[in-house]
Design a protein around this motif. Sequence first.
Motif, PDB file in Angstrom:
ATOM      1  N   ASP A 182      30.376  -7.080   4.910  1.00  0.00           N
ATOM      2  CA  ASP A 182      30.996  -6.590   6.140  1.00  0.00           C
ATOM      3  C   ASP A 182      32.110  -7.512   6.646  1.00  0.00           C
ATOM      4  OD1 ASP A 182      29.298  -8.604   6.683  1.00  0.00           O
ATOM      5  OD2 ASP A 182      28.186  -7.620   8.291  1.00  0.00           O
ATOM      6  N   ASP A 183      32.424  -8.546   5.907  1.00  0.00           N
ATOM      7  CA  ASP A 183      33.487  -9.458   6.311  1.00  0.00           C
ATOM      8  C   ASP A 183      34.672  -9.276   5.362  1.00  0.00           C
ATOM      9  OD1 ASP A 183      35.149 -11.720   6.500  1.00  0.00           O
ATOM     10  OD2 ASP A 183      33.504 -12.962   7.265  1.00  0.00           O
ATOM     11  N   GLN A 184      35.794  -8.796   5.906  1.00  0.00           N
ATOM     12  CA  GLN A 184      36.957  -8.482   5.072  1.00  0.00           C
ATOM     13  C   GLN A 184      37.537  -9.694   4.361  1.00  0.00           C
ATOM     14  OE1 GLN A 184      40.216  -6.447   6.757  1.00  0.00           O
ATOM     15  NE2 GLN A 184      39.547  -4.586   5.712  1.00  0.00           N
TER      16      GLN A 184
END
Length: 292
Positions: A182-184
Amino acid sequence: MTIQWFPGHMTRARRQIQEKLKQIDAVIELLDARVPHSSRNPMIDEILRGKPRLVLLNKADLADQRATDRWIAAFREDGLDSLAVDAAGGQGIKEISARVKKLVAPQWERMAARGVVKPRAVRVLIVGIPNVGKSTLINRLAGRSVAATGDRPGVTKGQQWIKVGGEMELLDTPGILWPKFDDQTVGMRLAVIGSIREEILNLEEIAFFAVKTLAGKYWDAFVERFGLEGGPPEDPDDPRQIVDVLERIGRKRGCLVSGGRVDLEKASGVLLRDLRSGKLGRITLEEPEEFR
Ligand code: G4P
């Protein structure tokens, strides 16, 4: 190899590791020395439930040595023993067994004093996200090709203990973990080192991110590898300056389309290939200070 992770896979992978924890004394958590944060599973502490753990910064041959030293110091501050290794080349591998033994020593001494445990090899499980080098490390420690290939979360197979010297026994099937999806930024960093399939992300986008985050710090390497003239981007937030670096690389490497324009996709491919193989030099994408 990249695995498509779904919530079901994650639950199963976690359950499989926790099942294996019952049989082992210590865990080797394998990280990529170029991205020690991004190659880490977000739930690792919870999953391992306090098992003694040695953190290995693998592919240290491709990483910036000074950054690796700082990561090792940062892990030490967090109470974790860590070691830089190159599973493919063999650097640092001999040290692993002694470190693992030291890790379990206090607990074993207590148990030995109570007569609970007899001297035996320390049983170890290797865990890590895909492509971090788990199979390479297992084969290297075993001295032969034993690691299960094509490992997938949720696929169980008969597992075996591999003897490593006289003091360590290794499960031949590693525990496969997932990264922080979920962390780009995590995703982009994993894409830069080639651990996320390019079909998901666009090649130019990955190269753009690589130049934006690395050209300032490693400009000398860019100059040396590609013979670039002129300086690094003055403002890394100015997209034109980033594209300009890619164009300069493309021009130097003859990545041109009709009309003399630079083929940005080709130039991106050249940059990423050189970066991933270490031809651009030893590069680390994240420093521990970023996460303090
Ligand atoms: P995994 O089991 O965790 O999924 O990873 P695996 O061992 O398959 O390793 C993934 C890739 O990383 C392999 O390259 C492997 O050779 C490379 N590798 C592993 N450890 C190191 C290391 O310490 N240094 C370097 N430079 N590379 C390492 P590949 O491109 O998939 O295959 P190949 O290059 O071996 O043909």
